[in-house]
Design a protein around this motif. Structure first.
Motif, short mmCIF file in Angstrom:
data_model
loop_
_atom_site.label_atom_id
_atom_site.label_comp_id
_atom_site.label_asym_id
_atom_site.label_seq_id
_atom_site.Cartn_x
_atom_site.Cartn_y
_atom_site.Cartn_z
N ARG A 253 34.31 60.45 31.86
CA ARG A 253 33.41 59.61 32.51
C ARG A 253 33.77 57.96 31.96
NH1 ARG A 253 27.28 60.38 31.52
NH2 ARG A 253 27.41 59.09 29.46
N PRO A 254 33.88 56.88 32.68
CA PRO A 254 34.31 55.60 31.77
C PRO A 254 32.88 55.15 31.26
CG PRO A 254 34.04 55.54 34.17
CD PRO A 254 33.87 56.84 33.92
N THR A 255 33.25 54.23 30.26
CA THR A 255 31.92 53.78 29.49
C THR A 255 31.73 52.37 29.83
OG1 THR A 255 33.49 52.98 27.55
CG2 THR A 255 32.54 55.08 27.27
N ALA A 256 32.67 51.80 30.70
CA ALA A 256 32.45 50.61 31.47
C ALA A 256 33.29 50.45 32.64
CB ALA A 256 33.17 49.60 30.61
N ILE A 257 32.78 49.70 33.93
CA ILE A 257 33.11 49.71 35.18
C ILE A 257 33.05 48.29 35.59
CG2 ILE A 257 32.93 50.63 37.47
CD1 ILE A 257 31.50 53.00 36.67
N LEU A 258 34.19 48.14 36.07
CA LEU A 258 34.63 46.59 36.59
C LEU A 258 34.38 46.70 38.15
CD1 LEU A 258 35.75 43.68 36.70
CD2 LEU A 258 37.85 44.45 36.07
N TYR A 259 33.74 46.12 38.85
CA TYR A 259 33.64 46.08 40.30
C TYR A 259 34.32 44.80 40.89
CZ TYR A 259 30.18 49.74 39.61
OH TYR A 259 29.50 50.85 39.24
N ASP A 260 34.79 44.93 42.27
CA ASP A 260 35.41 43.96 42.92
C ASP A 260 34.72 42.90 43.65
OD1 ASP A 260 37.90 44.51 42.04
OD2 ASP A 260 39.12 44.78 44.01
N ASN A 261 33.51 43.20 43.61
CA ASN A 261 32.31 42.17 44.18
C ASN A 261 30.99 42.52 43.69
OD1 ASN A 261 31.51 44.34 45.86
ND2 ASN A 261 31.52 43.04 47.76
N ASP A 262 30.26 41.51 44.17
CA ASP A 262 28.70 41.94 43.56
C ASP A 262 27.89 42.69 44.25
OD1 ASP A 262 29.29 39.65 41.82
OD2 ASP A 262 28.17 38.16 42.98
N TRP A 288 32.20 40.95 39.94
CA TRP A 288 32.92 39.79 40.48
C TRP A 288 32.47 38.95 41.37
CZ3 TRP A 288 38.61 40.79 39.19
CH2 TRP A 288 39.54 39.70 39.35
N ASP A 289 32.38 37.50 41.14
CA ASP A 289 31.81 36.52 42.02
C ASP A 289 30.82 35.78 41.32
OD1 ASP A 289 34.15 36.82 43.79
OD2 ASP A 289 32.82 38.06 45.25
N LEU A 304 32.52 38.16 36.37
CA LEU A 304 33.35 36.89 36.89
C LEU A 304 32.78 35.85 37.40
CD1 LEU A 304 36.25 39.46 36.81
CD2 LEU A 304 36.01 37.55 35.17
N THR A 305 32.76 34.58 37.06
CA THR A 305 32.36 33.75 37.67
C THR A 305 33.07 32.66 38.40
OG1 THR A 305 30.48 33.78 35.96
CG2 THR A 305 30.66 31.60 37.48
N ARG A 306 32.93 32.35 39.73
CA ARG A 306 33.76 31.16 40.12
C ARG A 306 32.97 30.49 40.99
NH1 ARG A 306 37.99 34.29 44.40
NH2 ARG A 306 36.66 36.13 45.11
N ASP A 307 33.28 29.28 41.30
CA ASP A 307 32.74 28.28 42.33
C ASP A 307 33.03 28.71 43.79
OD1 ASP A 307 31.47 26.29 43.69
OD2 ASP A 307 31.47 24.86 42.38
N GLU A 329 51.33 21.67 49.43
CA GLU A 329 51.99 22.93 49.02
C GLU A 329 50.96 23.85 48.66
OE1 GLU A 329 55.23 23.38 48.83
OE2 GLU A 329 55.49 21.35 49.75
N GLY A 330 49.77 23.37 48.77
CA GLY A 330 48.65 24.56 48.55
C GLY A 330 48.02 23.93 47.45
N TYR A 331 46.86 24.78 46.82
CA TYR A 331 45.94 24.49 45.75
C TYR A 331 45.74 25.69 45.22
CZ TYR A 331 41.86 22.69 43.59
OH TYR A 331 41.04 22.41 42.46
N GLU A 332 45.96 25.82 43.81
CA GLU A 332 45.49 27.04 42.83
C GLU A 332 44.32 26.59 42.27
OE1 GLU A 332 48.26 28.06 39.88
OE2 GLU A 332 46.76 29.88 39.09
N ASP A 333 43.22 27.21 42.71
CA ASP A 333 42.04 27.08 42.04
C ASP A 333 41.50 27.72 40.84
OD1 ASP A 333 39.16 26.31 42.08
OD2 ASP A 333 38.54 27.08 43.89
N ALA A 334 40.82 27.16 40.05
CA ALA A 334 40.31 27.57 38.98
C ALA A 334 40.31 29.16 38.66
CB ALA A 334 39.22 26.76 38.25
N ALA A 335 40.79 30.04 37.85
CA ALA A 335 40.61 31.13 37.80
C ALA A 335 39.16 31.79 37.44
CB ALA A 335 41.58 31.96 36.65
N PRO A 336 38.83 32.87 37.86
CA PRO A 336 37.36 33.15 37.48
C PRO A 336 37.19 33.25 36.03
CG PRO A 336 38.13 34.64 39.60
CD PRO A 336 39.32 33.70 38.82
#
Length: 349
Positions: A253-262, A288-289, A304-307, A329-336
């Motif tokens: 069993r993991p002691t921590a879990i990272l989720y891909d969305n809220d 995440w979000d 993980l916070t992002r606007d 050429e596109g736009y790289e937004d700030a990383a979470p």
């Protein structure tokens, strides 16, 4: 046979009645009559006009707009999501809010259609563009080898892809560095003392899911962490709950879990509490979000916070620039960025 120049298509030029008339060798009036079911055109010519219209991506009931050449002052967004999910999925509500904010200031509207899959979404984009209902489009949920990308390139629809440049072809991307967010999270959990970290991920086949998968595996190896299984879901709370149960019932069993969305993270919190686990004493959770959803539960979730609102606004501004003929050429937004709260702590001894 004469053809519409592919170069002109890529520049954002719609097929017109004049194109059909030139290819078939008839007048524009004859084409309009044929497309609108009016008399004065032989059946053979009518059939040929319909055939050419389909070949070059011209939709029949676009004839009136095509003659006027007017812009629609709208952009299109097709979402391959169950309609009932949109009201509960914070990411897309925030994203659409940011898009709408910019579009409304420019007197543009958003044509939004919920579809069952990407194929239906592509049909919507083709129809909107052929009928001159939109001047540009926003593409989301970029897939590996996404068939929508070359199709939209081919018809010349000005498009912003919310996704990594590696999968956007010649379309204009808006993206953020998810790998950096994965690294920051795992380094934080490792510093707290966690050695076994699980992950509840999003849909397989999506470019950003694959990039997160790869980053998660690579950083776990680099930090000497034991990566628990990565379980992919459809981002819903139900799937998030099922995935969490699988992880928490596993022998290691993991002691921590990272989720891909809220949504999946909040569902995971409920499952952990139902199973008698204390968060964060027995299990750490990272969402995440960072929507308001994860801030009102108890304990409030590290995230993980992002606007996301600004993310949508950036995409809309770039699309309006493309529609006006500008290059981008596109736009790289700030990383979470990681925002620690009450759901993370050192693992149990």
């Amino acid at each position: 046979m004469d053809q519409v120049s592919p170069q002109r298509k890529r520049a954002g030029r719609r097929p017109t009645i004049a194109d059909i008339a030139k290819i078939v060798g008839v007048s524009k009036v004859s084409v309009s009559n044929a497309l609108n079911g009016q008399p004065g055109v032989s059946e053979a010519t009518r059939a040929r006009i319909a055939e050419v219209a389909e070949e070059i991506g011209f939709v029949r009931n676009s004839a009136a707009r095509a003659l006027s050449g007017a812009k629609s002052s709208a952009v299109g967004l097709a979402l391959a999501r169950p309609a009932r999910m949109l009201g509960t999925e914070p990411f897309f509500m925030e994203l659409i809010g940011g898009i709408e904010n910019v579009l409304s200031d420019a007197s543009y509207s958003l044509a939004l259609q919920v579809v069952s899959d990407h194929e239906r979404g592509l049909e919507a984009y083709r129809r909107w563009w052929g009928e001159r209902q939109i001047d540009g489009a926003i593409l989301v949920d970029l897939r590996e080898d996404d068939a929508r990308v070359p199709a939209l390139e081919e018809i010349g629809l000005p498009t912003v892809v919310i996704g990594h440049p590696s999968g956007s072809g010649s379309l204009t991307p808006v993206w953020s560095d998810d790998a950096a967010a994965i690294r920051e999270t795992l380094e934080y959990l490792a510093a707290l003392g966690h050695r076994r970290v699980g992950r509840v991920a999003g849909l397989t086949g999506l470019v950003h899911t694959s990039q997160r998968d790869a980053a998660f595996a690579a950083v776990c190896r680099e930090l000497g962490l034991e990566a628990a299984p990565v379980i992919h879901t459809d981002y819903t709370g139900m799937e998030g709950a099922r995935a969490t149960r699988r992880l928490l019932l596993s022998p290691a069993r993991p002691t921590a879990i990272l989720y891909d969305n809220d949504m999946t993270a909040v569902a995971g919190l409920s499952v952990a509490q139902e199973m008698g686990l204390r968060v964060p004493e027995d299990l750490s959770i990272v969402a995440w979000d960072d929507s308001p959803l994860v801030q009102v539960v108890r304990p409030p979730l590290t995230a993980l916070t992002r606007d996301i609102h600004a993310y949508g606004a950036h995409a809309a501004r770039i699309l309006l620039a493309l529609i006006s003929g500008e290059k981008s050429e596109g736009y790289e937004d700030a990383a979470p960025q990681l925002t620690p709260r009450g759901s993370t702590a050192a693992p149990p001894a």
